[in-house]
Scaffold this active site. Structure first.
Site, short mmCIF file in Angstrom:
data_model
loop_
_atom_site.label_atom_id
_atom_site.label_comp_id
_atom_site.label_asym_id
_atom_site.label_seq_id
_atom_site.Cartn_x
_atom_site.Cartn_y
_atom_site.Cartn_z
N HIS A 264 -30.34 -12.78 14.71
CA HIS A 264 -31.46 -13.35 15.45
C HIS A 264 -32.12 -12.35 16.38
O HIS A 264 -33.21 -12.59 16.87
CB HIS A 264 -30.93 -14.54 16.27
CG HIS A 264 -32.01 -15.42 16.85
ND1 HIS A 264 -33.00 -16.00 16.07
CD2 HIS A 264 -32.26 -15.82 18.13
CE1 HIS A 264 -33.79 -16.72 16.84
NE2 HIS A 264 -33.36 -16.62 18.10
N TRP A 265 -31.47 -11.21 16.63
CA TRP A 265 -31.96 -10.22 17.58
C TRP A 265 -32.54 -9.02 16.86
O TRP A 265 -32.07 -7.90 17.01
CB TRP A 265 -30.82 -9.79 18.49
CG TRP A 265 -30.80 -10.47 19.81
CD1 TRP A 265 -31.70 -11.36 20.30
CD2 TRP A 265 -29.80 -10.31 20.82
NE1 TRP A 265 -31.33 -11.78 21.55
CE2 TRP A 265 -30.17 -11.14 21.90
CE3 TRP A 265 -28.64 -9.54 20.92
CZ2 TRP A 265 -29.42 -11.23 23.07
CZ3 TRP A 265 -27.89 -9.63 22.08
CH2 TRP A 265 -28.28 -10.47 23.14
#
Length: 286
Positions: A264-265
């Site tokens: 997600h990063w």
């Protein structure tokens, strides 16, 4: 060579109330800027999401990375809207007021997760002000499952601790081992905010289980005629890659870039790739 980050407080007026942004910035001021919109989560701030990116790109853009209203050192309204949908409507209005206060004629939006929802809300509200839009792991797509990681994020304050936060952030990344130092640093930085009463109050307002959420229909997304780049980690355990497929399939001028071995990063796990994508996108090369 990285740019020096400066931070200041900027007041705006929204719905008759004065709110304050803690604004982190790099680059030379002018009529156009890139506005980096961070995601949600306990202790999240503009710098914890975007510090490296705005330092690296300050030579090229006027980069703005505010703490959102209800996060970090920006205002935490005492009577905040309940639910992520209504609270994000307030946040988007505040961001547009910030853009006006700064005197910007055009702003390119880069939204991560919740920040992606804010970017869409801003574009729908003031399309003439927005240039290009990069949505990274954006929320707001309907019919997406609530992942265990997202459930953990929402319910974090049921048992808040550094260990729980590290466990949550470990779910943000594809492979924790090479990022262990980064995650430990972010945990330490965020815990200083997590333990504040105003930060907890804002988190609980955002994730009030009885509050409304906001999803974007294909019909309203079809009205956005801006160039949009959807970027998503293939192995995202917080928001599934199908969310970006929905946006890319609904926005008339959108493209989709999926990064393998990425969670997600995106901007933290693959910063060089992310920076190349953003530079090429804003410059019109992709």
């Amino acid at each position: 060579m990285t740019a020096v980050i400066t931070s200041s407080d900027v007041a705006v007026r929204v719905r008759g109330d004065e709110l304050s942004f803690r604004l982190h910035e790099t680059g030379e001021r002018g009529p156009e800027a890139v506005l980096f919109l961070h995601g949600s989560g306990p202790g999240a701030t503009g710098l914890s999401n975007w510090e490296r990116i705005i330092a690296d790109l300050g030579h090229r853009f006027w980069c703005l990375a505010p703490d959102q209203i209800g996060f970090g050192d920006s205002s935490h309204p005492l009577d905040a809207p309940r639910g992520m949908g209504p609270f994000n409507e307030l946040r988007a209005e505040a961001l547009l007021a910030l853009v006006d206060v700064l005197g910007l004629e055009k702003v390119h939006l880069v939204g991560n997760s919740m920040g992606g929802q804010l970017a869409v809300l801003m574009t729908l509200a003031r399309p003439e002000l927005v240039g290009k839009v990069l949505l990274m792991g954006s929320g707001g797509a309907p019919d997406m499952p609530v992942s265990p990681g997202l459930k953990h994020l929402r319910e974090f304050y049921a048992s808040p601790s550094a260990e729980s936060l590290k466990g949550l952030l470990s779910e943000f990344v594809y492979d924790l081992e090479p990022l262990l130092g980064t995650v430990d640093r972010v945990v330490a930085e965020r815990m200083a905010y997590v333990n504040r009463d105003d930060v907890r109050r804002s988190h609980e307002a955002s994730f009030d289980p009885d509050g409304a959420r906001r999803f974007f229909s294909r019909e309203e997304l079809a009205t956005i005629t801006h160039d949009v780049l959807c970027v998503h980690g293939r192995d995202d355990r917080i928001i599934p890659v199908d969310a970006s497929r929905y946006f890319a399939g609904s926005l008339p001028k959108a493209n989709l870039y999926v990064i393998g071995q990425c969670g997600h990063w995106t901007q933290i796990e693959h910063p060089e790739t992310f920076e190349k994508l953003l530079l090429g996108f804003v410059d019109g090369q992709i």
